[in-house]
Structures are given as structure tokens and as C-alpha cells.
Write an enzyme that holds these catalytic residues in place. Structure first.
Site, PDB file in Angstrom:
ATOM      1  N   SER A   1       4.450  -0.957  -1.002  1.00 51.28           N
ATOM      2  CA  SER A   1       3.331  -1.315  -1.877  1.00 51.28           C
ATOM      3  C   SER A   1       3.887  -1.466  -3.280  1.00 51.28           C
ATOM      4  O   SER A   1       4.922  -0.872  -3.605  1.00 51.28           O
ATOM      5  CB  SER A   1       2.283  -0.194  -1.860  1.00 51.28           C
ATOM      6  OG  SER A   1       1.382  -0.372  -2.938  1.00 51.28           O
TER       7      SER A   1
ATOM      8  N   TYR B   1       0.088   8.685  -2.178  1.00 52.10           N
ATOM      9  CA  TYR B   1       0.290   7.340  -1.606  1.00 52.10           C
ATOM     10  C   TYR B   1       1.400   6.617  -2.364  1.00 52.10           C
ATOM     11  O   TYR B   1       2.253   5.963  -1.756  1.00 52.10           O
ATOM     12  CB  TYR B   1      -1.031   6.569  -1.678  1.00 52.10           C
ATOM     13  CG  TYR B   1      -1.015   5.209  -1.039  1.00 52.10           C
ATOM     14  CD1 TYR B   1      -0.671   5.039   0.304  1.00 52.10           C
ATOM     15  CD2 TYR B   1      -1.368   4.079  -1.768  1.00 52.10           C
ATOM     16  CE1 TYR B   1      -0.671   3.776   0.886  1.00 52.10           C
ATOM     17  CE2 TYR B   1      -1.382   2.813  -1.178  1.00 52.10           C
ATOM     18  CZ  TYR B   1      -1.033   2.667   0.140  1.00 52.10           C
ATOM     19  OH  TYR B   1      -1.028   1.417   0.727  1.00 52.10           O
TER      20      TYR B   1
HETATM   21  P1  NAD Z   1      -5.974  -1.161   7.561  1.00 51.48           P
HETATM   22  O1  NAD Z   1      -6.618   0.183   7.383  1.00 51.48           O
HETATM   23  O2  NAD Z   1      -6.838  -2.358   7.750  1.00 51.48           O
HETATM   24  O3  NAD Z   1      -4.941  -1.081   8.779  1.00 51.48           O
HETATM   25  C1  NAD Z   1      -4.184   0.039   9.046  1.00 51.48           C
HETATM   26  C2  NAD Z   1      -4.161   0.223  10.549  1.00 51.48           C
HETATM   27  O4  NAD Z   1      -3.283   1.315  10.840  1.00 51.48           O
HETATM   28  C3  NAD Z   1      -5.529   0.576  11.141  1.00 51.48           C
HETATM   29  O5  NAD Z   1      -5.868  -0.347  12.167  1.00 51.48           O
HETATM   30  C4  NAD Z   1      -5.335   1.991  11.690  1.00 51.48           C
HETATM   31  O6  NAD Z   1      -6.055   2.227  12.895  1.00 51.48           O
HETATM   32  C5  NAD Z   1      -3.847   2.031  11.929  1.00 51.48           C
HETATM   33  N1  NAD Z   1      -3.331   3.401  11.950  1.00 51.48           N
HETATM   34  C6  NAD Z   1      -3.703   4.434  11.156  1.00 51.48           C
HETATM   35  N2  NAD Z   1      -3.044   5.544  11.506  1.00 51.48           N
HETATM   36  C7  NAD Z   1      -2.224   5.198  12.540  1.00 51.48           C
HETATM   37  C8  NAD Z   1      -1.316   5.918  13.338  1.00 51.48           C
HETATM   38  N3  NAD Z   1      -1.100   7.228  13.151  1.00 51.48           N
HETATM   39  N4  NAD Z   1      -0.658   5.258  14.312  1.00 51.48           N
HETATM   40  C9  NAD Z   1      -0.870   3.933  14.520  1.00 51.48           C
HETATM   41  N5  NAD Z   1      -1.739   3.198  13.800  1.00 51.48           N
HETATM   42  C10 NAD Z   1      -2.407   3.831  12.819  1.00 51.48           C
HETATM   43  O7  NAD Z   1      -5.004  -1.326   6.310  1.00 51.48           O
HETATM   44  P2  NAD Z   1      -4.301  -2.610   5.697  1.00 51.48           P
HETATM   45  O8  NAD Z   1      -4.902  -2.844   4.377  1.00 51.48           O
HETATM   46  O9  NAD Z   1      -4.219  -3.699   6.689  1.00 51.48           O
HETATM   47  O10 NAD Z   1      -2.848  -2.007   5.429  1.00 51.48           O
HETATM   48  C11 NAD Z   1      -1.703  -2.306   6.209  1.00 51.48           C
HETATM   49  C12 NAD Z   1      -0.477  -1.773   5.471  1.00 51.48           C
HETATM   50  O11 NAD Z   1      -0.387  -2.385   4.183  1.00 51.48           O
HETATM   51  C13 NAD Z   1      -0.518  -0.263   5.206  1.00 51.48           C
HETATM   52  O12 NAD Z   1       0.787   0.258   5.335  1.00 51.48           O
HETATM   53  C14 NAD Z   1      -0.975  -0.170   3.769  1.00 51.48           C
HETATM   54  O13 NAD Z   1      -0.573   1.034   3.179  1.00 51.48           O
HETATM   55  C15 NAD Z   1      -0.263  -1.377   3.195  1.00 51.48           C
HETATM   56  N6  NAD Z   1      -0.798  -1.891   1.938  1.00 51.48           N
HETATM   57  C16 NAD Z   1      -2.102  -2.320   1.843  1.00 51.48           C
HETATM   58  C17 NAD Z   1      -2.559  -2.820   0.632  1.00 51.48           C
HETATM   59  C18 NAD Z   1      -3.982  -3.308   0.471  1.00 51.48           C
HETATM   60  O14 NAD Z   1      -4.356  -3.679  -0.656  1.00 51.48           O
HETATM   61  N7  NAD Z   1      -4.770  -3.343   1.519  1.00 51.48           N
HETATM   62  C19 NAD Z   1      -1.714  -2.869  -0.471  1.00 51.48           C
HETATM   63  C20 NAD Z   1      -0.400  -2.424  -0.340  1.00 51.48           C
HETATM   64  C21 NAD Z   1       0.043  -1.950   0.875  1.00 51.48           C
END
Ligand code: NAD
Length: 276
Positions: A160, A173
Site C-alpha cells: 500500500s 496497517y
Molecule cells: P477486500 O476486503 O475487498 O478483499 C479482501 C479479501 O480478502 C476478502 O474477500 C476477504 O474475505 C479476504 N480475506 C480476509 N482474510 C483472509 C484470510 N485470512 N485468508 C484468505 N482470505 C482472506 O479488500 P480490497 O480492497 O480488495 O484489498 C485487497 C488488497 O489490497 C489488500 O491486501 C488490501 O490491504 C490492499 N489495498 C487496498 C487498498 C484500497 O484502497 N482498497 C489500498 C491499498 C492496498
């Protein structure tokens, strides 16, 4: 890319489901892993409905046994893993302060749920470090074994932009994603002699279920934090899941054959902007 076996964790979620679909469009065989079985199956069905090859597999990125089971299914149904996307991750409210800045009077704030730095909960912090860091390390230990001795294999972690400079309120985080970026560099060096490339994306702000209530009001207008973010993003908008696709396919494909150990910001210039 054709026929590559791509394993994506957290692929029932917003960002990685979009990546899973993009790999399927490139004729890869896609394993959609998620803790949430229904979400994994739904994404796999959507891919298949569009003519792609995909399986949904329930897997917990924090449990080796669960990952071993998932790998057995992937190997049997699709073959050995060529590309691993470590997408599962997220924050926890117990590792989050209520306010960006500490004020002396906050020590006496008795409002229920108000959290200062001194109230941060070790369990919430541990949850966040585990999910993001251990949840990247363990699937890599399990699936990268398939890559040893084979060509054109690589790993993409999802860090991130808060790994470069921490965001206010979310120390756990931010620290956990800094660990993911650092691990990306470490593993890139460690695997360099056997040709497994390791890179990461550092997404900026993408409007997803995890942060929607932090960034938007129920009527769709921006919260004050949402406004601050847009004001600090030179390109003036939130990211869309599709913004990650080009950099992902580039990093995971042969055009990036000499690229390893990089963390690519996908943030509309957020991490480059000093605010002035
Ligand atoms: P999201 O919540 O839509 O997806 C995350 C998925 O991970 C969910 O489907 C959840 O069920 C799954 N998950 C949670 N715990 C788990 C586990 N123990 N084992 C397996 N699966 C598990 O989130 P997103 O926004 O799609 O984020 C995806 C990645 O991108 C993450 O690593 C997040 O930290 C990162 N990220 C997101 C953003 C943003 O703005 N959304 C920004 C920077 C980084």
C-alpha cells in the site's frame, strides 16, 4: 501468459477479483482463493460464464494446513502454480486511533469507543500484522515450491502507499504494509538465483467495502478524510480496480523479465506529492 496457472489470495474481494478476471481474459488458468468460500466460488463462476478457466477454493492465508489443502486442489485441477498474487489483507478497527493527532485532553475523553494511541489493542494490531504480513509469507512458502526449477514464475504482493509514509490513525496497517514492501525486496534477492521474480503493487485509495464508510457519507458525498485524500491526490480521484490491471499484467509477464524487488505505487501521484 496463456495457460499460466495464477493463484490469487483474497480474490473474492474487490481488487483481486478484478485481477483474477484480467488474468482469465489472458487465457490463464485462475485459482480464486478466499477465506469466504461463497465469494471465491462466485468470482470463479463469473469467470467461467465469460469463457475463462477458474476454480474457487476456500483458503485461510493464516493457516498452513488450509493452504496445503488449497494447493493440492489447485495442482490437481489446474497444475503447478506459475504466478502467485498475495492479495488478502486489510485493517482492523482495534488497531486504529479515533483522531489523527493526540491532544492532552484526549486522556480524559470518556466517549464510548474513543481510542487514543494509549488504547490501541494488541490483539487488533496483531490481527493486522498477521493478516497482511504472515498472510503474505505463508502462501508464498506453500505455492512458491511449485515455482522452483521452472521458468517464468513470479510473485506479486499487494502492499500500500501507506508503506512509504504512514497514514494517520492506522499505525498497525501502515506498519504491516511496510513489512510487506520490505519482504518483497528481501524475497526478490533471496529467490534471484533461481529466477523467481518478486514484486509488489502499492495501491493508493480505492473505494472498496473496507473503507467506504471512512471516505464517503451515506448520501455519497465525501467525508472530511475523503476530501483530504482527493486534495492530496494530484490526479484528483480515487483509484478504480481496473487501474491495477495494466501494472499487474506487466509485472507478472515476460516484458518485466528483468524487474524484481520493486514496489510500484498505483496512487494517482499521492506518494509523490508533498502537499505544497
Ligand atoms: P477486500 O476486503 O475487498 O478483499 C479482501 C479479501 O480478502 C476478502 O474477500 C476477504 O474475505 C479476504 N480475506 C480476509 N482474510 C483472509 C484470510 N485470512 N485468508 C484468505 N482470505 C482472506 O479488500 P480490497 O480492497 O480488495 O484489498 C485487497 C488488497 O489490497 C489488500 O491486501 C488490501 O490491504 C490492499 N489495498 C487496498 C487498498 C484500497 O484502497 N482498497 C489500498 C491499498 C492496498
Amino acid at each position: 501468459m496463456k495457460n499460466k496457472v495464477v493463484v490469487l489470495t483474497g480474490a473474492g474481494g474487490v481488487l483481486c477479483s478484478s485481477l483474477a478476471k484480467a488474468f482469465a481474459k489472458k487465457e490463464c488458468k485462475v485459482a480464486v482463493l478466499d477465506l469466504n468460500r461463497e465469494a471465491a466460488d462466485r468470482v470463479a463462476e463469473e469467470i467461467k460464464a465469460e469463457g475463462g478457466v477458474a476454480i474457487g477454493v476456500q483458503a485461510n492465508v493464516l493457516e498452513e494446513q488450509s493452504l496445503d489443502g488449497a494447493k493440492a486442489v489447485v495442482n490437481q485441477e489446474l497444475g503447478p502454480c506459475d504466478i502467485l498474487i498475495n492479495g488478502a489483507g486489510g485493517n482492523h478497527p482495534l488497531g486504529t486511533t479515533s483522531e489523527p493527532y493526540f491532544r492532552a485532553e484526549d486522556l480524559n475523553n470518556t466517549v464510548e469507543g474513543f481510542k487514543t494511541f494509549f488504547d490501541l489493542d494488541v490483539d487488533g494490531i496483531q490481527f493486522t500484522f498477521n493478516l497482511n504480513f504472515i498472510g503474505t509469507l505463508l502462501p508464498t512458502q506453500v505455492f512458491a515450491k511449485d515455482m522452483v526449477g521452472r521458468d517464468e514464475c513470479n510473485i506479486l504482493n499487494i502492499s500500500s502507499m501507506n508503506a512509504f509514509t504512514p497514514l494517520t490513525k492506522i499505525p498497525a496497517y501502515s506498519g504491516a504494509k511496510a513489512a510487506v514492501s520490505n519482504f518483497t525486496q528481501w524475497l526478490a534477492v533471496h529467490f534471484s538465483k533461481i529466477g523467481i521474480r518478486v514484486n509488489a503493487l502499492a495501491p493508493g485509495f480505492f473505494l472498496t467495502d473496507q473503507n467506504r464508510t471512512l471516505l464517503t457519507e451515506t448520501n455519497g458525498s465525501l467525508t472530511s478524510r475523503g476530501n483530504t485524500i482527493i486534495g492530496q491526490t494530484p490526479m484528483g480521484r480515487f483509484g478504480e480496480p481496473g487501474d491495477l490491471i495494466g501494472p499487474t499484467l506487466w509485472l507478472c509477464g515476460n516484458q518485466a523479465s528483468f524487474v524484481t524487488g520493486v514496489v510500484v505505487p498505483i496512487d494517482g501521484g499521492f506518494s509523490a506529492f508533498s502537499g505544497v
